[in-house]
Design a protein around this motif. Structure first.
Motif, mmCIF file in Angstrom:
data_model
loop_
_atom_site.group_PDB
_atom_site.id
_atom_site.type_symbol
_atom_site.label_atom_id
_atom_site.label_comp_id
_atom_site.label_asym_id
_atom_site.label_seq_id
_atom_site.Cartn_x
_atom_site.Cartn_y
_atom_site.Cartn_z
ATOM 1 N N ASN A 221 0.963 -1.155 0.062
ATOM 2 C CA ASN A 221 0.014 -0.195 0.072
ATOM 3 C C ASN A 221 0.805 1.263 0.025
ATOM 4 O O ASN A 221 1.825 1.212 0.928
ATOM 5 N N PRO A 222 0.579 2.247 -0.633
ATOM 6 C CA PRO A 222 -0.551 2.481 -1.457
ATOM 7 C C PRO A 222 -0.864 1.795 -2.793
ATOM 8 O O PRO A 222 -1.889 1.753 -3.420
ATOM 9 N N HIS A 223 0.110 1.322 -3.425
ATOM 10 C CA HIS A 223 0.353 0.560 -4.575
ATOM 11 C C HIS A 223 0.602 -0.872 -4.352
ATOM 12 O O HIS A 223 1.337 -1.186 -3.469
ATOM 13 N N GLY A 224 0.057 -1.892 -5.210
ATOM 14 C CA GLY A 224 0.361 -3.318 -5.169
ATOM 15 C C GLY A 224 -0.542 -4.013 -6.160
ATOM 16 O O GLY A 224 -1.028 -3.486 -7.137
ATOM 17 N N TYR A 225 -0.498 -5.225 -5.912
ATOM 18 C CA TYR A 225 -1.160 -6.069 -6.847
ATOM 19 C C TYR A 225 -1.665 -7.401 -6.022
ATOM 20 O O TYR A 225 -1.217 -7.795 -4.923
ATOM 21 N N TYR A 226 -2.569 -8.103 -6.432
ATOM 22 C CA TYR A 226 -3.224 -9.494 -5.962
ATOM 23 C C TYR A 226 -3.110 -10.345 -6.990
ATOM 24 O O TYR A 226 -3.591 -10.137 -8.041
ATOM 25 N N CYS A 227 -2.788 -11.688 -6.467
ATOM 26 C CA CYS A 227 -2.595 -12.660 -7.406
ATOM 27 C C CYS A 227 -3.096 -13.899 -6.644
ATOM 28 O O CYS A 227 -2.179 -14.131 -5.723
ATOM 29 N N PRO A 228 -4.185 -14.661 -7.017
ATOM 30 C CA PRO A 228 -4.463 -15.765 -5.965
ATOM 31 C C PRO A 228 -3.591 -16.921 -6.410
ATOM 32 O O PRO A 228 -3.455 -17.974 -5.406
ATOM 33 N N LYS A 229 -2.892 -16.809 -7.314
ATOM 34 C CA LYS A 229 -1.708 -17.899 -7.581
ATOM 35 C C LYS A 229 -0.363 -17.685 -6.861
ATOM 36 O O LYS A 229 0.706 -18.357 -6.919
ATOM 37 N N GLY A 230 -0.385 -16.606 -6.114
ATOM 38 C CA GLY A 230 0.758 -16.097 -5.410
ATOM 39 C C GLY A 230 1.399 -15.133 -6.125
ATOM 40 O O GLY A 230 1.215 -14.620 -7.393
ATOM 41 N N GLY A 231 2.432 -14.427 -5.698
ATOM 42 C CA GLY A 231 3.138 -13.384 -6.231
ATOM 43 C C GLY A 231 4.890 -13.879 -7.008
ATOM 44 O O GLY A 231 4.670 -14.864 -6.986
ATOM 45 N N THR A 232 5.349 -12.692 -7.221
ATOM 46 C CA THR A 232 6.544 -13.179 -7.817
ATOM 47 C C THR A 232 7.565 -11.793 -7.231
ATOM 48 O O THR A 232 7.172 -10.753 -7.131
ATOM 49 N N MET A 233 8.818 -12.288 -7.111
ATOM 50 C CA MET A 233 9.620 -11.247 -6.309
ATOM 51 C C MET A 233 10.017 -10.038 -6.978
ATOM 52 O O MET A 233 10.042 -8.753 -6.284
#
Length: 196
Positions: free
Chosen positions: A88-100
């Protein structure tokens, strides 16, 4: 603040050998195993690891000790070892997990915004291309970011670019490789070093 982020691409050892004179330009950031290469030339200021990095190390090497691990490095300990990321305030969501690469870039951007500082990032060794016999500088590297799916990964990278643009911050790809998934403007390390 200016950040130079290192990934573990097959060419990172040669790149560091050739360009390490530019490593005094700001904060050096290693992702996972790239710390093994970068720390030969300069103190790594931030070492970001996946939450499973040390767990895997302990499973593979029951005698694994972080202090011994670092004693092999010319410049000693980094100032920060982190597996936590501010989204936050920026980001992302991925149900498969994220990446570094996404986690690290968002973390640095968000912390800069909260400190009311400018954030300029240069990325090397994170092209996200895995079509070579050996895609990493070490044996056994995997193409985990592609588990998100190419289209999803590209969408997240474009959104990251938009977050930087929207917040008036800068992100660049310093790779000399023609094949890359990163949508960021490509510039040389020399040009990046000259940026204010």
């Amino acid at each position: 603040m200016k950040y130079l982020i290192f990934g573990s691409a097959w060419y990172i050892e040669d790149w560091c050998k050739e360009y390490n004179q530019y490593f005094n330009l700001g904060c050096l950031v290693s992702i996972n195993n790239s710390v093994k290469v970068v720390s030969k030339y300069h103190l790594v200021h931030r070492w970001y690891t996946g939450t499973d990095f040390f767990i895997k190390k302990y499973q593979e090497e029951p005698t694994f000790n972080i202090h011994e691990y670092y004693n092999n490095y010319k410049h000693g300990y980094p100032s920060i070892i982190s597996g936590d990321f501010l989204m936050n305030p920026h980001g992302y969501y991925c149900p498969k997990g994220g990446t570094m690469i996404l986690n690290v870039c968002y973390d640095l951007l968000n912390k800069s915004i909260l400190r009311q500082e400018k954030c300029t990032i240069g990325i090397i060794g994170c092209d996200l291309i895995y079509n070579r016999t050996q895609s990493h500088f070490y044996n056994g590297g995997t193409d985990d970011p592609l588990l998100l799916g190419i289209d999803t990964l590209k969408s997240h990278l474009n959104n990251l670019q938009n977050s930087f643009t929207f917040s008036h911050n800068l992100i660049y790809n310093l790779s000399e490789e023609s094949d890359t998934l990163l949508p960021f403007e490509k510039i040389s390390i020399k040009h990046f070093h000259e940026l204010i």
